[in-house]
Design an enzyme around this catalytic site. Structure first.
Site, short mmCIF file in Angstrom:
data_model
loop_
_atom_site.label_atom_id
_atom_site.label_comp_id
_atom_site.label_asym_id
_atom_site.label_seq_id
_atom_site.Cartn_x
_atom_site.Cartn_y
_atom_site.Cartn_z
N TYR A 105 13.86 55.61 42.57
CA TYR A 105 13.41 55.52 41.18
C TYR A 105 12.26 56.48 40.95
CZ TYR A 105 12.00 53.39 36.75
OH TYR A 105 11.68 53.16 35.43
N THR A 161 11.36 43.90 30.46
CA THR A 161 12.64 44.28 29.86
C THR A 161 13.77 43.88 30.81
OG1 THR A 161 12.80 46.47 30.91
CG2 THR A 161 11.49 46.31 28.88
N LYS A 205 12.13 59.71 38.22
CA LYS A 205 11.15 59.78 37.14
C LYS A 205 10.21 60.98 37.30
CE LYS A 205 12.86 56.37 34.90
NZ LYS A 205 13.56 56.60 33.62
N ASN A 207 16.25 57.44 26.37
CA ASN A 207 15.59 56.25 26.91
C ASN A 207 16.41 55.52 27.97
OD1 ASN A 207 13.71 53.77 26.67
ND2 ASN A 207 15.73 52.96 26.12
N ASP A 251 24.54 53.24 23.56
CA ASP A 251 24.39 52.35 24.71
C ASP A 251 25.78 52.05 25.28
OD1 ASP A 251 21.81 50.23 25.44
OD2 ASP A 251 23.76 49.84 26.35
#
Length: 257
Positions: A150, A185, A154, A84, A36
């Site tokens: 976005y 999230t 995806k 992820n 990360d």
């Protein structure tokens, strides 16, 4: 897949879906590398689960290569890679384009998946096979009005997973995607008040779907995840590609609630 004794790498692993997946993998008996750009968060979670922290920007190809190499060296093998990491665009992508923000979302949401997969494949070959799961989105399966950029990124992840899977499957390397709807999230934190009573997934819901994919997914499957429904592989009706499993509900859409 029995997760006991497996070695895993999770990008975007310090928070949200990534952190939930790290904890679930560790609880199932895997050793986990937490990658990360949030160095403090990665180190804290790695310490919590007895894993390895790998700070860095996932959109950088050298970072992804280093993450795979360091994780494989530390654990002696690499069996699972969860790609992820993800960001939102913060703009419509239709007019008045912010080029820097555009480059950022493409770098994290698309480039990182490509860099991660190409870096991981040699390591998984050395381990005798393994699984790569990319976090896409429901926006990779159906259009999400209001966020064209976005949605584009995806859709690219879903297409890449479905195209790469048949090439790697004969080597025992399985490639899948998980495609969640809106999840509670940090990715949506700034816009959460706009959702009102719209049902949101939890990070744990998505981590559970990832575990299901690891346990029983088939090459090239892209699993949709929505509140109140069992995660399942999306069926691309009339579209050539990998076997897709069971047909999805007819109302898989951003407006079905």
């Amino acid at each position: 897949m029995d997760l006991t004794g497996k070695a895993a790498l999770v990008t975007g692993g310090a928070s949200g879906i990534g952190a939930a997946a790290v904890r679930r993998l560790a609880a199932a008996g895997s050793v986990v590398a937490v990658a990360d750009r949030d160095e403090a968060g990665a180190r804290a979670l790695a310490e919590e689960v007895g894993g390895l922290a790998l700070p860095g920007d996932a959109s950088d190809p050298d970072t992804m290569t280093m993450a795979v190499d360091v994780a494989e060296d530390a654990f002696g093998r690499l069996n699972i890679v969860l790609l992820n990491a993800g960001v939102t665009a913060g703009q419509s992508g239709i007019e008045n384009l912010d080029l820097a923000a555009y480059r950022r979302i493409v770098g994290v949401n698309i480039d990182h998946v490509v860099f991660g997969l190409t870096a991981a494949v040699p390591a998984l070959r050395r381990a005798g096979g393994g699984t790569i799961v990319a976090t896409a989105s429901l926006a990779g399966l159906v259009a999400m009005p209001g966020d064209a950029l976005y949605t584009m990124t995806k859709h690219a992840v879903v297409g890449y997973v479905r195209s790469a899977a048949p090439t790697l499957a004969p080597e025992g390397i399985r490639v899948n995607a998980v495609c969640p709807g809106f999840a509670d999230t940090p990715l949506i934190a700034k816009a959460k008040d706009r959702f009102g009573d719209f049902p949101l997934l939890s990070a744990e819901d998505v981590a559970g779907a990832i575990e299901a994919v690891l346990e029983r997914g088939e090459p090239g499957e892209c699993w949709f995840v929505q509140p109140g429904r069992e995660p399942a592989p999306y069926a691309f009706r009339g579209v050539p590609g990998p076997k897709s499993g069971t047909p999805p509900p007819e109302d898989v859409t951003w407006k079905d609630h």
